[in-house]
Design an enzyme around this catalytic site. Structure first.
Site, PDB file in Angstrom:
ATOM      1  N   LYS A 125     -13.241  11.958   7.046  1.00 15.90           N
ATOM      2  CA  LYS A 125     -13.424  11.930   5.586  1.00 15.90           C
ATOM      3  C   LYS A 125     -14.895  11.722   5.303  1.00 15.90           C
ATOM      4  O   LYS A 125     -15.607  11.136   6.112  1.00 15.90           O
ATOM      5  CB  LYS A 125     -12.628  10.771   4.975  1.00 15.90           C
ATOM      6  CG  LYS A 125     -12.351  10.935   3.503  1.00 15.90           C
ATOM      7  CD  LYS A 125     -11.122  11.787   3.271  1.00 15.90           C
ATOM      8  CE  LYS A 125     -10.940  12.148   1.816  1.00 15.90           C
ATOM      9  NZ  LYS A 125      -9.617  12.775   1.590  1.00 15.90           N
ATOM     10  N   ASP A 165     -11.946  16.804  -2.392  1.00 14.75           N
ATOM     11  CA  ASP A 165     -11.217  15.583  -2.767  1.00 14.75           C
ATOM     12  C   ASP A 165     -11.706  15.280  -4.191  1.00 14.75           C
ATOM     13  O   ASP A 165     -12.158  16.206  -4.874  1.00 14.75           O
ATOM     14  CB  ASP A 165     -11.526  14.438  -1.777  1.00 14.75           C
ATOM     15  CG  ASP A 165     -10.563  13.248  -1.910  1.00 14.75           C
ATOM     16  OD1 ASP A 165      -9.469  13.306  -1.341  1.00 14.75           O
ATOM     17  OD2 ASP A 165     -10.889  12.261  -2.618  1.00 14.75           O
TER      18      ASP A 165
HETATM   19  P1  NDP Z   1      -9.929  15.613  -9.029  1.00 11.34           P
HETATM   20  O1  NDP Z   1     -11.358  15.225  -9.004  1.00 11.34           O
HETATM   21  O2  NDP Z   1      -9.557  17.037  -9.214  1.00 11.34           O
HETATM   22  O3  NDP Z   1      -9.138  14.773 -10.122  1.00 11.34           O
HETATM   23  C1  NDP Z   1      -9.133  13.396 -10.106  1.00 11.34           C
HETATM   24  C2  NDP Z   1      -8.364  12.893 -11.311  1.00 11.34           C
HETATM   25  O4  NDP Z   1      -8.169  11.487 -11.181  1.00 11.34           O
HETATM   26  C3  NDP Z   1      -9.125  13.107 -12.615  1.00 11.34           C
HETATM   27  O5  NDP Z   1      -8.220  13.227 -13.660  1.00 11.34           O
HETATM   28  C4  NDP Z   1      -9.920  11.812 -12.725  1.00 11.34           C
HETATM   29  O6  NDP Z   1     -10.294  11.482 -14.043  1.00 11.34           O
HETATM   30  C5  NDP Z   1      -8.889  10.813 -12.210  1.00 11.34           C
HETATM   31  N1  NDP Z   1      -9.568   9.646 -11.636  1.00 11.34           N
HETATM   32  C6  NDP Z   1     -10.465   9.624 -10.632  1.00 11.34           C
HETATM   33  N2  NDP Z   1     -10.893   8.372 -10.415  1.00 11.34           N
HETATM   34  C7  NDP Z   1     -10.249   7.612 -11.298  1.00 11.34           C
HETATM   35  C8  NDP Z   1     -10.259   6.237 -11.579  1.00 11.34           C
HETATM   36  N3  NDP Z   1     -11.039   5.388 -10.882  1.00 11.34           N
HETATM   37  N4  NDP Z   1      -9.464   5.771 -12.557  1.00 11.34           N
HETATM   38  C9  NDP Z   1      -8.686   6.622 -13.264  1.00 11.34           C
HETATM   39  N5  NDP Z   1      -8.634   7.948 -13.043  1.00 11.34           N
HETATM   40  C10 NDP Z   1      -9.403   8.421 -12.076  1.00 11.34           C
HETATM   41  O7  NDP Z   1      -9.330  15.050  -7.644  1.00 11.34           O
HETATM   42  P2  NDP Z   1      -7.989  15.465  -6.905  1.00 11.34           P
HETATM   43  O8  NDP Z   1      -6.940  15.832  -7.867  1.00 11.34           O
HETATM   44  O9  NDP Z   1      -8.358  16.422  -5.843  1.00 11.34           O
HETATM   45  O10 NDP Z   1      -7.608  14.094  -6.170  1.00 11.34           O
HETATM   46  C11 NDP Z   1      -6.745  13.131  -6.762  1.00 11.34           C
HETATM   47  C12 NDP Z   1      -6.192  12.224  -5.680  1.00 11.34           C
HETATM   48  O11 NDP Z   1      -5.457  13.005  -4.732  1.00 11.34           O
HETATM   49  C13 NDP Z   1      -7.220  11.466  -4.849  1.00 11.34           C
HETATM   50  O12 NDP Z   1      -6.694  10.209  -4.489  1.00 11.34           O
HETATM   51  C14 NDP Z   1      -7.370  12.329  -3.606  1.00 11.34           C
HETATM   52  O13 NDP Z   1      -7.824  11.570  -2.499  1.00 11.34           O
HETATM   53  C15 NDP Z   1      -5.943  12.775  -3.416  1.00 11.34           C
HETATM   54  N6  NDP Z   1      -5.722  13.974  -2.620  1.00 11.34           N
HETATM   55  C16 NDP Z   1      -6.334  15.157  -2.931  1.00 11.34           C
HETATM   56  C17 NDP Z   1      -6.093  16.282  -2.180  1.00 11.34           C
HETATM   57  C18 NDP Z   1      -6.665  17.610  -2.532  1.00 11.34           C
HETATM   58  O14 NDP Z   1      -6.310  18.594  -1.876  1.00 11.34           O
HETATM   59  N7  NDP Z   1      -7.527  17.731  -3.531  1.00 11.34           N
HETATM   60  C19 NDP Z   1      -5.213  16.235  -1.005  1.00 11.34           C
HETATM   61  C20 NDP Z   1      -4.555  14.968  -0.807  1.00 11.34           C
HETATM   62  C21 NDP Z   1      -4.829  13.895  -1.589  1.00 11.34           C
HETATM   63  P3  NDP Z   1     -11.754  11.883 -14.585  1.00 11.34           P
HETATM   64  O15 NDP Z   1     -11.685  13.340 -14.874  1.00 11.34           O
HETATM   65  O16 NDP Z   1     -11.951  11.030 -15.756  1.00 11.34           O
HETATM   66  O17 NDP Z   1     -12.711  11.559 -13.471  1.00 11.34           O
HETATM   67  O1  2IT Z   2      -6.828  13.651   1.185  1.00 12.00           O
HETATM   68  C1  2IT Z   2      -6.691  14.813   1.616  1.00 12.00           C
HETATM   69  O2  2IT Z   2      -5.805  15.122   2.412  1.00 12.00           O
HETATM   70  C2  2IT Z   2      -7.616  15.841   1.114  1.00 12.00           C
HETATM   71  N1  2IT Z   2      -8.457  15.541   0.277  1.00 12.00           N
HETATM   72  C3  2IT Z   2      -7.529  17.244   1.632  1.00 12.00           C
HETATM   73  C4  2IT Z   2      -8.244  17.358   2.947  1.00 12.00           C
HETATM   74  C5  2IT Z   2      -8.362  18.748   3.516  1.00 12.00           C
HETATM   75  O3  2IT Z   2      -9.049  18.851   4.560  1.00 12.00           O
HETATM   76  O4  2IT Z   2      -7.806  19.705   2.991  1.00 12.00           O
END
Ligand code: NDP
Ligand code: 2IT
Length: 444
Positions: A125, A165
């Site tokens: 990561k 992420d």
């Molecule tokens: P994005 O940046 O696309 O979206 C994040 C969302 O969460 C936004 O709505 C953001 O709000 C909100 N957010 C972030 N930080 C905070 C906080 N401290 N308090 C409240 N809201 C918050 O990220 P992802 O959708 O990609 O990721 C979301 C979660 O999923 C994370 O935990 C990530 O690690 C996990 N994840 C992502 C994967 C992926 O493929 N993208 C895979 C597996 C897990 P704002 O717009 O206001 O910042």
């Molecule tokens: O938390 C996660 O699994 C991710 N942000 C996706 C990682 C990846 O390599 O696709």
């Protein structure tokens, strides 16, 4: 003191000031106690001590210049945690809260998550404390190019393959890939989540959210139930939240609330995802605007209140520790029966305890959100083979992977006498493969 207790105590003493890393390690190690009891050879091989120590941590300076000519310096990180079963794989997070503790907790989780996918990917990561909010495209590009100028020395398609992420989506991956290719003179699958025109895979954008719904659907099915007619609350409004919402709605669920880091929207008529996508994906705006555009919807400042909205299914899809003990108790009191973690570690240890003691079906992050990284591994396979699969092919593979994960964690929990405890099941099933691979490769 047991082996697990000793490793956990040492970890806390040797890594002070890393609360998120301690939290993830505590959750994982305590559930592995029955496994290491059954395998005394693990202790002799110092397996857990090696498992919790990253193979390599890279920290670097990221200098960049803003549109006014001002110089900024951010911190860059890449934690290459474990390569026993494949090249390091895991996302990059750009958010002002990022620090070593957060990257290490995410990296540790990623090892077991990636193992659960059944595909050959190790755990890593990275990220930066850079805040993309309010930055111009040129500033984002300048930052990404500077970040990759250092990162490119440490990654490669058979070494370490980052992805997105929080704060890192298609735009950032494009800028990062362009700079890698420019410096290394290689058009290779060094990042996943790439655009479709330069080597990306169909379904990667939707994969984490879709995968979350596929595994939750399988848990519902195992109990003779389905998404049809269910009320769902989803936190976040980013990549994971949006595609979880889309798939849940397509299966007949009513999603009534979402949030961003400022506040939440409640729409009793069901969220209009086209409006959310326009606000968050096209305009990069604030979710507050939803209530101004959709009659009947209400915006409330602050995030925590979202968990007071009654629902059958809660899907936290924003960030770590967004559901604490109180929020968990409120969800349970209001009749919530299923929790699927789209985000990484969104529930505190106390909240997990509440869910499990109340009989809530709790699907932990490393199983529930594994669809994103699994589809990244499918992107790597397509890159290596220099070919592309159709949307339907990738989607079918993703669904199959998520259904398999559900049954693997269910079986592992049963095998160790903890039926229905998917935290135990996911940790044990994920760890077994990594442990086998580490044992086979000697003391490294
Ligand atoms: P994005 O940046 O696309 O979206 C994040 C969302 O969460 C936004 O709505 C953001 O709000 C909100 N957010 C972030 N930080 C905070 C906080 N401290 N308090 C409240 N809201 C918050 O990220 P992802 O959708 O990609 O990721 C979301 C979660 O999923 C994370 O935990 C990530 O690690 C996990 N994840 C992502 C994967 C992926 O493929 N993208 C895979 C597996 C897990 P704002 O717009 O206001 O910042
Ligand atoms: O938390 C996660 O699994 C991710 N942000 C996706 C990682 C990846 O390599 O696709």
């Amino acid at each position: 003191m047991t082996y697990v207790e000793r490793v956990l105590k040492d970890l806390k003493e040797r890594n002070p000031g890393e609360p998120e890393f301690h939290q993830a390690a505590t959750e994982i190690l305590t559930t592995l106690a029955p496994v290491v009891e059954k395998h005394p050879e693990y202790e002799k091989a110092g397996l857990l001590e090696r498992f919790v120590e990253p193979e390599r941590v890279v920290m670097f300076r990221v200098p960049w210049v803003d549109d006014n000519g001002k110089v900024h310096v951010n911190k860059g990180y890449r934690v290459q945690f474990n390569s026993a079963i494949g090249p390091y794989k895991g996302g990059l997070r750009f958010h002002p809260s990022v620090n070593l503790s957060i990257i290490k907790f995410l990296g540790l989780e990623q090892i077991l998550k990636n193992s659960l996918t059944g595909l050959p990917i190790g755990g890593g990561k990275g990220g930066s404390d850079f805040d993309p909010k309010g930055k111009s495209d040129r500033e984002i590009m300048a930052f990404c190019q500077s970040f990759m100028t250092e990162l490119c020395k440490h990654i490669g398609p058979d070494t370490d393959v980052p992805a997105g992420d929080i704060g890192v989506g298609g735009r950032e991956i494009g800028f990062l890939f362009g700079q890698y290719k420019r410096i290394r003179n290689e058009h290779v699958g060094v990042l996943t989540g790439r655009g479709l025109s330069y080597g990306g895979s169909l379904v990667r954008t939707e994969a984490t959210g879709y995968g979350l719904i596929y595994i939750t659907e399988e848990a519902l099915k195992a109990r003779g139930d389905s998404f049809e007619g269910k009320t769902v609350v989803i936190s976040g409004s980013g990549n994971v939240a949006i595609y979880a919402c889309q798939k849940a709605q397509s299966l007949g669920a009513k999603v009534v609330a979402m949030y961003d880091s400022n506040g939440y929207i409640y729409d009793p008529n069901g969220i209009r995802l086209d409006v959310v996508k326009d606000i968050k994906e096209v305009k990069r705006g604030r979710i507050k605007e939803y209530a101004e555009r959709v009659p009947g919807a209400v915006y409330t400042e602050g995030c925590k209140g979202i968990w007071t909205i009654p629902c059958d299914i809660a899907l936290p899809c924003a960030t770590q520790n967004e559901i604490d003990e109180q929020a968990a108790k409120t969800l349970v009191a209001n009749g919530c029966k299923y929790v699927g973690e789209g985000a990484n570690m969104p529930s505190t240890l106390e909240a997990i305890d509440v869910f499990q003691k109340s009989g809530v079906v709790f699907l932990p992050a490393k199983a529930a959100n594994a669809g994103g990284v699994a589809t990244s591994a499918l992107e790597m396979a397509q890159s290596s083979g220099r070919m592309f699969w159709t949307f339907e092919e990738v989607d079918a593979k993703l669904k199959n992977i998520m259904v398999n994960i559900y049954h693997n964690i269910d079986d592992a929990a049963k095998e160790y006498g903890y039926e229905g405890n998917y935290v135990m099941g996911a940790n044990i099933a994920g760890f077994k493969k990594v442990a086998d691979a580490m044992m086979a490769q000697g003391i490294v």
